[in-house]
Motif scaffolding. Structure first.
Motif, short mmCIF file in Angstrom:
data_model
loop_
_atom_site.label_atom_id
_atom_site.label_comp_id
_atom_site.label_asym_id
_atom_site.label_seq_id
_atom_site.Cartn_x
_atom_site.Cartn_y
_atom_site.Cartn_z
N MET A 59 0.91 -1.14 0.12
CA MET A 59 0.02 0.07 -0.06
C MET A 59 1.03 1.24 -0.04
O MET A 59 0.61 2.45 -0.90
CB MET A 59 -0.92 -0.03 1.11
N LYS A 60 2.04 1.35 0.63
CA LYS A 60 2.63 2.50 0.81
C LYS A 60 3.33 2.74 -0.57
O LYS A 60 3.42 3.74 -0.86
CB LYS A 60 3.92 2.09 1.99
N HIS A 61 3.96 1.76 -1.11
CA HIS A 61 4.76 1.83 -2.46
C HIS A 61 3.64 2.17 -3.61
O HIS A 61 3.80 3.36 -4.31
CB HIS A 61 5.26 0.67 -2.74
N LEU A 62 2.27 1.47 -3.48
CA LEU A 62 1.12 2.18 -4.26
C LEU A 62 1.04 3.63 -4.04
O LEU A 62 0.67 4.33 -5.14
CB LEU A 62 0.02 1.20 -4.11
N PHE A 63 0.69 3.91 -2.90
CA PHE A 63 0.65 5.45 -2.77
C PHE A 63 1.55 6.27 -3.08
O PHE A 63 1.15 7.37 -3.71
CB PHE A 63 0.36 5.56 -1.16
N ALA A 64 2.90 5.98 -3.03
CA ALA A 64 3.89 6.76 -3.33
C ALA A 64 3.82 7.02 -4.99
O ALA A 64 4.15 8.18 -5.63
CB ALA A 64 5.13 6.44 -2.82
N ALA A 65 3.64 5.73 -5.59
CA ALA A 65 3.56 6.14 -7.12
C ALA A 65 2.46 6.65 -7.62
O ALA A 65 2.68 7.60 -8.62
CB ALA A 65 3.44 4.58 -7.62
N GLU A 66 1.30 6.66 -6.94
CA GLU A 66 0.07 7.42 -7.32
C GLU A 66 0.18 8.79 -7.06
O GLU A 66 -0.25 9.72 -7.95
CB GLU A 66 -1.20 6.86 -6.68
N TRP A 67 0.82 8.87 -5.75
CA TRP A 67 1.08 10.60 -5.69
C TRP A 67 2.05 11.30 -6.64
O TRP A 67 1.67 12.33 -7.09
CB TRP A 67 1.68 10.66 -4.31
N SER A 68 2.98 10.53 -7.03
CA SER A 68 3.87 10.91 -7.89
C SER A 68 3.15 11.16 -9.24
O SER A 68 3.44 12.28 -9.87
CB SER A 68 5.18 10.07 -8.27
N ARG A 69 2.57 10.27 -9.84
CA ARG A 69 1.66 10.25 -10.86
C ARG A 69 0.55 11.34 -10.98
O ARG A 69 0.52 11.88 -12.00
CB ARG A 69 0.88 9.03 -11.28
N LEU A 70 0.09 11.69 -9.80
CA LEU A 70 -0.96 12.50 -9.67
C LEU A 70 -0.22 14.27 -9.93
O LEU A 70 -0.84 14.75 -10.89
CB LEU A 70 -1.50 12.97 -8.37
N PHE A 71 0.85 14.60 -9.26
CA PHE A 71 1.46 15.75 -9.63
C PHE A 71 2.21 15.65 -10.94
O PHE A 71 2.70 16.81 -11.26
CB PHE A 71 2.08 16.18 -8.67
N ALA A 72 2.39 14.64 -11.86
CA ALA A 72 3.10 14.76 -12.88
C ALA A 72 2.20 14.58 -14.22
O ALA A 72 2.68 14.97 -15.20
CB ALA A 72 3.99 13.23 -13.07
N ARG A 73 0.94 14.62 -13.83
CA ARG A 73 0.02 14.74 -14.80
C ARG A 73 -0.29 16.25 -15.44
O ARG A 73 -0.22 16.96 -14.62
CB ARG A 73 -1.35 14.13 -14.46
N ARG A 74 -0.51 16.11 -16.58
CA ARG A 74 -0.57 17.53 -17.28
C ARG A 74 -1.87 18.29 -16.73
O ARG A 74 -1.93 19.40 -16.64
CB ARG A 74 -0.60 17.50 -18.67
N ILE A 75 -2.96 17.46 -16.58
CA ILE A 75 -4.14 18.27 -16.18
C ILE A 75 -4.05 18.51 -14.79
O ILE A 75 -4.85 19.61 -14.34
CB ILE A 75 -5.42 16.98 -16.21
N THR A 76 -3.06 17.97 -13.84
CA THR A 76 -3.13 18.47 -12.62
C THR A 76 -2.33 19.84 -12.65
O THR A 76 -2.67 20.85 -12.13
CB THR A 76 -2.15 17.62 -11.73
N LEU A 77 -1.39 20.19 -13.51
CA LEU A 77 -0.47 21.32 -13.83
C LEU A 77 -1.53 22.42 -14.28
O LEU A 77 -1.64 23.43 -13.73
CB LEU A 77 0.63 21.20 -14.56
N VAL A 78 -2.46 22.19 -15.27
CA VAL A 78 -3.46 23.04 -15.90
C VAL A 78 -4.38 23.61 -14.75
O VAL A 78 -4.83 24.67 -14.83
CB VAL A 78 -3.90 22.19 -17.09
N THR A 79 -4.88 22.75 -14.03
CA THR A 79 -6.01 22.85 -13.07
C THR A 79 -5.20 23.92 -12.22
O THR A 79 -5.95 24.69 -11.59
CB THR A 79 -6.55 21.55 -12.53
N ALA A 80 -4.20 23.59 -11.47
CA ALA A 80 -3.61 24.37 -10.49
C ALA A 80 -3.21 25.71 -11.09
O ALA A 80 -3.55 26.72 -10.52
CB ALA A 80 -2.13 23.44 -10.22
N VAL A 81 -2.84 25.78 -12.41
CA VAL A 81 -2.58 27.21 -12.91
C VAL A 81 -3.83 27.80 -12.88
O VAL A 81 -3.75 29.09 -12.71
CB VAL A 81 -1.75 27.15 -14.12
#
Length: 327
Positions: A1-23
């Motif tokens: 679970m810990k490794h899955l969460f870390a991977a998903e956390w990194s994927r969330l902030f690496a996604r383009r839509i996250t960056l666009v939404t944040a901006v």
């Protein structure tokens, strides 16, 4: 679970839509800050003194009317001929010197409405991010590939949900903190009308936590609906349909027919409003008028209803995943 969460956390902030939404969210908050501060002004000492002088008699009259109304509605005094008293003796807020000052934007007075608006913005942004975060996995086949590597269905979906909800919560805290700091730095005037006491700051912080909770709830709903529908568009379509047909549609219908809003207790926005504003009471009106709202809820009720709805939809998403993958 810990490794899955870390991977998903990194994927969330690496996604383009996250960056666009944040901006987009940051840009909108910046424009709002700039727009509100343009209307700000500082009342002079003479204006404050005049407001304080007017506030005394008005507050005394408010007290007298409220006391008289309470006694009449309790049956202790008869009403005067032709007297029309408001329901629940609601004469509005008690007059104060600050409320009588004629000046523009004041963070001291207007921060609750600003925070309520931020809650709506963060919830909508979280709904989109949550829906796209899992929806694209289902539509692209990424979820099936991930389940081959980690076949624990509930753990995989739970890690994704926890990652996107916590990520949106962090973004909301950062944005709300920066937004508040910007308003406090740009607020006009250094007199008592622009300062906030310790209890007021405490109320501001608690309201901020409620705003973050609403953002997390919106994210979880978008994620869960997209997981059930196996596509981002399923969540976006369901969300738009709910807003247009139920939230706005039912409100418009009861407004046009000018009757009691019977749908208000069944709208999620009603409980979100109760949660953010520490409770909702029926709209004030005279005895001769038709009550436009009879809805009443505490902030505890609002929070419990929101949590229950989110938990129910999330449970349906987990159940849907287990059943479909078992076929």
């Amino acid at each position: 679970m810990k490794h899955l969460f870390a991977a998903e956390w990194s994927r969330l902030f690496a996604r383009r839509i996250t960056l666009v939404t944040a901006v987009l969210v940051g840009t909108l908050l910046a424009f709002l800050t700039f727009g509100f501060t343009l209307t700000g002004s500082s009342p002079t000492a003479a204006e404050q003194a005049a407001a304080a002088e007017r506030a005394g008699p008005l507050a005394q009259l408010w007290d007298q009317r409220t006391e008289h109304c309470g006694r009449v509605q309790s049956g202790l005094e008869p009403a005067e001929p032709g007297e029309d008293l408001p329901k629940a003796c609601d004469y509005g807020p008690r007059p104060t010197a600050d409320s009588l000052l004629d000046y523009g934007f004041s963070f001291h007075r207007q921060w609750p409405s600003l925070y309520y608006g931020a809650a709506v913005l963060f919830a909508l942004a979280g709904f989109v991010l949550g829906a796209s975060f899992v929806g694209v996995e289902w539509s692209s086949g990424g979820m099936a590939g991930l389940l081959l590597w980690a076949p624990r269905r509930g753990t995989v979906l739970g890690a994704k949900l926890l990652a996107v909800v916590s990520g949106v919560a962090l973004m909301s805290v950062v944005y709300l903190g920066l937004w508040t700091a910007a308003f406090l730095a740009l607020a006009p005037g250094e007199e008592n009308v622009s300062r906030m006491s310790a209890p007021e700051f405490g109320s501001l912080l608690l309201t901020g936590l409620r705003v973050v909770f609403v953002a997390m709830a919106g994210t979880a709903l978008g994620f869960s609906v997209a997981s059930i529908g196996r596509h981002t568009s399923a969540a976006l379509g369901a969300g738009i349909a709910y807003l247009l047909l139920w939230e706005f549609g039912s409100t418009l219908v009861f407004t046009v027919v000018e009757t009691t809003d019977y749908a208000e207790p069944y709208r999620l926005s009603s409980y979100a409003r109760a949660w953010l504003s520490l409770g909702v009471l029926p709209d004030a009106g005279t005895t001769a008028s038709v009550a436009r709202s009879t809805f009443k809820a505490t902030w505890q009720t609002g929070g419990l209803v929101i949590a229950a709805v989110v938990a129910a939809v999330a449970a349906a998403a987990f159940l849907s995943m287990r059943r479909r993958d078992a076929r």
